[in-house]
Design a protein around this motif. Structure first.
Motif, short mmCIF file in Angstrom:
data_model
loop_
_atom_site.label_atom_id
_atom_site.label_comp_id
_atom_site.label_asym_id
_atom_site.label_seq_id
_atom_site.Cartn_x
_atom_site.Cartn_y
_atom_site.Cartn_z
N LEU A 95 41.48 30.48 31.95
CA LEU A 95 42.33 31.32 32.80
C LEU A 95 41.67 32.67 33.08
N ALA A 96 41.07 33.28 32.06
CA ALA A 96 40.41 34.58 32.26
C ALA A 96 39.20 34.43 33.19
N ALA A 97 38.44 33.36 33.05
CA ALA A 97 37.28 33.15 33.92
C ALA A 97 37.71 32.87 35.36
N ILE A 98 38.78 32.12 35.52
CA ILE A 98 39.30 31.86 36.87
C ILE A 98 39.77 33.17 37.50
N ALA A 99 40.46 34.00 36.72
CA ALA A 99 40.90 35.31 37.22
C ALA A 99 39.69 36.17 37.59
N PHE A 100 38.63 36.12 36.80
CA PHE A 100 37.41 36.84 37.12
C PHE A 100 36.87 36.38 38.47
N GLY A 101 36.84 35.06 38.69
CA GLY A 101 36.34 34.52 39.96
C GLY A 101 37.16 34.99 41.15
N PHE A 102 38.46 35.18 40.96
CA PHE A 102 39.31 35.68 42.04
C PHE A 102 39.08 37.16 42.33
N THR A 103 38.73 37.92 41.31
CA THR A 103 38.68 39.37 41.48
C THR A 103 37.27 39.95 41.66
N VAL A 104 36.23 39.20 41.37
CA VAL A 104 34.89 39.77 41.48
C VAL A 104 34.51 39.91 42.97
N PRO A 105 34.14 41.11 43.38
CA PRO A 105 33.73 41.30 44.78
C PRO A 105 32.29 40.82 44.98
N ASP A 106 32.00 40.42 46.20
CA ASP A 106 30.65 39.99 46.54
C ASP A 106 30.14 40.87 47.67
N ALA A 111 32.40 37.23 54.51
CA ALA A 111 33.57 37.90 55.10
C ALA A 111 33.47 39.42 55.08
N GLY A 112 32.42 39.96 54.60
CA GLY A 112 32.32 41.42 54.62
C GLY A 112 31.66 41.96 53.38
N ASN A 113 31.43 43.24 53.41
CA ASN A 113 30.75 43.89 52.31
C ASN A 113 31.76 44.29 51.25
N GLY A 114 31.63 43.76 50.05
CA GLY A 114 32.51 44.12 48.96
C GLY A 114 33.87 43.48 49.05
N THR A 115 33.92 42.20 49.35
CA THR A 115 35.19 41.51 49.46
C THR A 115 35.32 40.52 48.32
N SER A 116 36.51 40.44 47.74
CA SER A 116 36.82 39.42 46.73
C SER A 116 37.88 38.50 47.30
N VAL A 117 38.15 37.41 46.62
CA VAL A 117 39.22 36.51 47.07
C VAL A 117 40.55 37.26 47.04
N MET A 118 40.76 38.06 46.00
CA MET A 118 42.00 38.83 45.90
C MET A 118 42.16 39.79 47.08
N SER A 119 41.08 40.51 47.41
CA SER A 119 41.19 41.47 48.52
C SER A 119 41.24 40.76 49.87
N LEU A 120 40.71 39.55 49.95
CA LEU A 120 40.81 38.77 51.17
C LEU A 120 42.27 38.37 51.41
N TRP A 121 42.96 37.98 50.34
CA TRP A 121 44.36 37.56 50.45
C TRP A 121 45.31 38.74 50.55
N ALA A 122 45.09 39.80 49.76
CA ALA A 122 46.03 40.92 49.71
C ALA A 122 45.68 42.04 50.67
#
Length: 172
Positions: A95-106, A111-122
């Motif tokens: 669960l912690a690793a999955i949460a990390f994957g959602f929140t780590v920016p790339d 989709a852009g500079n410094g975007t994470s899955v969380m920031s893409l959705w929210a």
């Protein structure tokens, strides 16, 4: 450490979570590191972090989670009663690793500079929160992964065998 006898129907219910964890341990040992390394690519976010996580955190998670899964499977084959900590620790690590994957920016692609899955959705305003959460999630994921590996090795090495229809509850 206390032990009590429980009826067989209760033993079946108590074995549900360990059975699920035993079935999921090896697939999750591969899927979780893949999600951490390249899961953002499913959302069009792929950049330099795929490379960096692919040579650092991904292989470490893969090896440790595979060792955990192998040792849990070994204990399961020998019908060893798994302590609660040996069952819960891998789930929390996943669960912690999955949460990390959602929140780590790339950075540097998709989709852009410094975007994470969380920031893409929210929305872009969530990028700061996402960045703030990714480091603790990564540290917690790695610590729980190491812990779950240790617990799995200990369970496989010295666990108590399950007895027929009536089993002992293990409180560790």
């Amino acid at each position: 450490m206390s032990s009590t006898f429980v009826p067989s129907s209760a033993a079946v219910r108590q074995r549900f979570l360990p059975s699920v964890v035993l079935w999921l341990a090896l697939p999750m040992a591969v899927l979780v590191p893949l999600w951490v390394v390249a899961g953002r690519m499913l959302f069009g976010i792929g950049g330099q972090m795929v490379l960096w996580l692919g040579i650092s955190l991904g292989p470490a998670l893969l090896v440790l989670l595979l060792l955990t899964g192998i040792k849990l499977a070994e204990a399961g084959r020998r019908s060893v009663l798994l302590p609660v900590r040996a069952v819960v620790a891998p789930v929390l690590a996943w669960l912690a690793a999955i949460a990390f994957g959602f929140t780590v920016p790339d950075f540097g692609g998709g989709a852009g500079n410094g975007t994470s899955v969380m920031s893409l959705w929210a929305g872009p305003s969530a990028l700061g929160m996402s960045t703030a959460l990714c480091n603790p999630f990564g540290i917690i994921a790695m610590a729980l992964t190491i812990t779950s590996t240790v617990f799995a090795f200990r369970a496989a090495a010295g666990g108590r065998k399950a007895a027929g229809p009536v089993t002992e509850a293990v409180d560790d």
